[in-house]
Scaffold this motif. Sequence first.
Motif, mmCIF file in Angstrom:
data_model
loop_
_atom_site.group_PDB
_atom_site.id
_atom_site.type_symbol
_atom_site.label_atom_id
_atom_site.label_comp_id
_atom_site.label_asym_id
_atom_site.label_seq_id
_atom_site.Cartn_x
_atom_site.Cartn_y
_atom_site.Cartn_z
ATOM 1 N N GLN A 192 0.817 -1.207 0.000
ATOM 2 C CA GLN A 192 0.000 0.000 0.000
ATOM 3 C C GLN A 192 0.859 1.269 0.000
ATOM 4 O O GLN A 192 0.494 2.284 -0.608
ATOM 5 C CB GLN A 192 -0.981 -0.008 1.172
ATOM 6 C CG GLN A 192 -0.382 0.055 2.553
ATOM 7 C CD GLN A 192 -1.463 -0.071 3.633
ATOM 8 O OE1 GLN A 192 -2.616 -0.329 3.357
ATOM 9 N NE2 GLN A 192 -1.059 0.115 4.877
ATOM 10 N N LEU A 228 1.943 1.696 -3.570
ATOM 11 C CA LEU A 228 0.847 2.205 -4.390
ATOM 12 C C LEU A 228 0.657 3.713 -4.212
ATOM 13 O O LEU A 228 0.390 4.444 -5.175
ATOM 14 C CB LEU A 228 -0.450 1.473 -4.047
ATOM 15 C CG LEU A 228 -0.603 0.062 -4.626
ATOM 16 C CD1 LEU A 228 -1.821 -0.634 -4.028
ATOM 17 C CD2 LEU A 228 -0.719 0.110 -6.145
ATOM 18 N N LEU A 229 0.803 4.163 -2.979
ATOM 19 C CA LEU A 229 0.674 5.603 -2.730
ATOM 20 C C LEU A 229 1.770 6.377 -3.460
ATOM 21 O O LEU A 229 1.509 7.411 -4.100
ATOM 22 C CB LEU A 229 0.733 5.884 -1.229
ATOM 23 C CG LEU A 229 0.735 7.368 -0.828
ATOM 24 C CD1 LEU A 229 -0.516 8.071 -1.347
ATOM 25 C CD2 LEU A 229 0.869 7.514 0.685
ATOM 26 N N LYS A 230 2.987 5.886 -3.376
ATOM 27 C CA LYS A 230 4.101 6.558 -4.052
ATOM 28 C C LYS A 230 3.911 6.554 -5.568
ATOM 29 O O LYS A 230 4.242 7.523 -6.253
ATOM 30 C CB LYS A 230 5.415 5.868 -3.686
ATOM 31 C CG LYS A 230 5.838 6.079 -2.230
ATOM 32 C CD LYS A 230 7.131 5.335 -1.931
ATOM 33 C CE LYS A 230 7.590 5.583 -0.504
ATOM 34 N NZ LYS A 230 8.838 4.853 -0.185
ATOM 35 N N LYS A 231 3.360 5.473 -6.088
ATOM 36 C CA LYS A 231 3.174 5.335 -7.530
ATOM 37 C C LYS A 231 2.009 6.181 -8.037
ATOM 38 O O LYS A 231 2.117 6.830 -9.092
ATOM 39 C CB LYS A 231 2.933 3.861 -7.875
ATOM 40 C CG LYS A 231 2.721 3.582 -9.350
ATOM 41 C CD LYS A 231 2.488 2.093 -9.588
ATOM 42 C CE LYS A 231 2.249 1.810 -11.066
ATOM 43 N NZ LYS A 231 2.016 0.352 -11.307
ATOM 44 N N ARG A 232 0.904 6.218 -7.271
ATOM 45 C CA ARG A 232 -0.320 6.859 -7.748
ATOM 46 C C ARG A 232 -0.503 8.274 -7.211
ATOM 47 O O ARG A 232 -1.307 9.040 -7.736
ATOM 48 C CB ARG A 232 -1.524 5.992 -7.393
ATOM 49 C CG ARG A 232 -1.472 4.636 -8.100
ATOM 50 C CD ARG A 232 -2.567 3.688 -7.651
ATOM 51 N NE ARG A 232 -2.468 2.407 -8.355
ATOM 52 C CZ ARG A 232 -3.238 1.346 -8.102
ATOM 53 N NH1 ARG A 232 -4.170 1.421 -7.154
ATOM 54 N NH2 ARG A 232 -3.080 0.232 -8.790
ATOM 55 N N GLY A 233 0.201 8.609 -6.142
ATOM 56 C CA GLY A 233 0.209 9.970 -5.642
ATOM 57 C C GLY A 233 -1.053 10.434 -4.965
ATOM 58 O O GLY A 233 -1.257 11.643 -4.772
ATOM 59 N N GLU A 234 -1.915 9.495 -4.578
ATOM 60 C CA GLU A 234 -3.159 9.878 -3.925
ATOM 61 C C GLU A 234 -3.681 8.688 -3.125
ATOM 62 O O GLU A 234 -3.788 7.570 -3.667
ATOM 63 C CB GLU A 234 -4.194 10.298 -4.969
ATOM 64 C CG GLU A 234 -5.468 10.882 -4.372
ATOM 65 C CD GLU A 234 -6.435 11.348 -5.449
ATOM 66 O OE1 GLU A 234 -7.623 11.534 -5.137
ATOM 67 O OE2 GLU A 234 -5.997 11.529 -6.611
ATOM 68 N N THR A 235 -3.997 8.911 -1.854
ATOM 69 C CA THR A 235 -4.444 7.797 -1.010
ATOM 70 C C THR A 235 -5.734 7.169 -1.514
ATOM 71 O O THR A 235 -5.953 5.960 -1.344
ATOM 72 C CB THR A 235 -4.650 8.267 0.442
ATOM 73 O OG1 THR A 235 -5.596 9.354 0.464
ATOM 74 C CG2 THR A 235 -3.349 8.708 1.073
ATOM 75 N N LEU A 260 -6.461 6.379 -4.333
ATOM 76 C CA LEU A 260 -6.172 5.452 -5.426
ATOM 77 C C LEU A 260 -5.467 4.175 -4.965
ATOM 78 O O LEU A 260 -5.119 3.334 -5.785
ATOM 79 C CB LEU A 260 -5.318 6.157 -6.489
ATOM 80 C CG LEU A 260 -5.966 7.376 -7.158
ATOM 81 C CD1 LEU A 260 -5.005 8.016 -8.143
ATOM 82 C CD2 LEU A 260 -7.268 6.990 -7.853
ATOM 83 N N ILE A 261 -5.267 4.042 -3.663
ATOM 84 C CA ILE A 261 -4.627 2.819 -3.149
ATOM 85 C C ILE A 261 -5.542 1.620 -3.346
ATOM 86 O O ILE A 261 -5.094 0.530 -3.676
ATOM 87 C CB ILE A 261 -4.265 2.980 -1.652
ATOM 88 C CG1 ILE A 261 -3.146 4.016 -1.504
ATOM 89 C CG2 ILE A 261 -3.829 1.641 -1.050
ATOM 90 C CD1 ILE A 261 -2.810 4.353 -0.065
#
Length: 404
Positions: free
Chosen positions: A115, A118-125, A127-128
């Motif tokens: 998780q 995913l946050l680092k990749k998508r830049g928004e919680t 979107l986790i």
Amino acid sequence: MYKVAVTGIGAISVLGSTLLEISDSLKNGRSGIVIDNTRAKLGFESPLTGKIKDFDPKDWLGRKQRKTMPDYAVQAYAASRQALDQSGLSERDLQSDETGLIFGCDSSCIAALEQVDLLKKRGETALIGSGAVFRSMTSCITMNLNALFKTRGAAWTISSACSSGGHAVGQAFNLIASGQQERVICGGAQEINWQSMCSFDGLGAFSSNIAHPAQASRPFDEKRDGLVPSGGAAAIVLERYELAEARGADILGTIAGYGFSSDGGHISVPGKNGLARAGAKAIKQADLSVADIDYICAHATATPAGDAAEIENIRTLFKGSNPNISSTKSMTGHELWMSGASQVVYTVLMNMGGFTAPNINFAAGSDETKGLKIIPETVYEPPRNALLNSAGFGGTNSCLILKF
């Protein structure tokens, strides 16, 4: 107290993904330990690990169901499904206030890391994804199995390091013996991945016998040099004996005693009498004497200090008696949170198969093992009254008595 029967077992193990495969591995002393090249490339001191083969989560659950479940939770479901199928319990039996779920698990490392990635990749919680919340909880197994099996009784996870699985079975036994539940699905699970093991590897507790992976886990042997991390899932269906008998269930054995203790000492150095105290409680509750115990399924993980401490505990408890002793971890490696539950599955399989599994890689003992019946080869006699030892960091001890 009510008598407690074992009516179903299941496991997804490095020894196999079916009971037949696991039994064959136990009987023939077949190791499930391999080299993980990824660990070697990452800089692990030991790239050794147990490896589960021929298991595909997609064979057991759909995509939507797996959304909230890491691999080890799906393995726990598969092991439980095996055990339930063997038990012959009906859907009506399962979906009852009298049916509980208790599993041992002490971490969910990979899900927490996923998780964050995913946050680092998508830049928004946002979107986790919603599934990550449930995947990263230590109670992930029981909350998911509760929803899948629709049980309505006990539903919780026990967290007590490497004795977690043993305590889960013991508490399930207590709930049935005391009349609080009629049946409980219990067990333990441990994730197999390098992420969950990197800090442990840094402690220098793992075997460095990289040249011969199958010989790396050497419980009680004088040349033992550390444990091999492993995992999977094991499940057991326990029932009130009289109810299982009344419905014509195939009774595989009984849990006759459960003892527990804590060392009250060092956080990582095992005590000299904790397991002995727990074992004495279990034997007393089972209405047996030490002379009645014909097999000890040892906790022994192949660490120099841990095995030595268990030997001292065995000598303290079994003065004047000398049962067969083996550690199935010689074949599986240390299954950590799963191990106390898998010992139940493995010992039941031994009884069903008419053998006692060997402590492979036990080439030579030392002064500390002198006189003990550590069995390096398969004994073609089944255990009848078995003591199962389980211990964990923090000095927590669990002992179970299996009677056949």
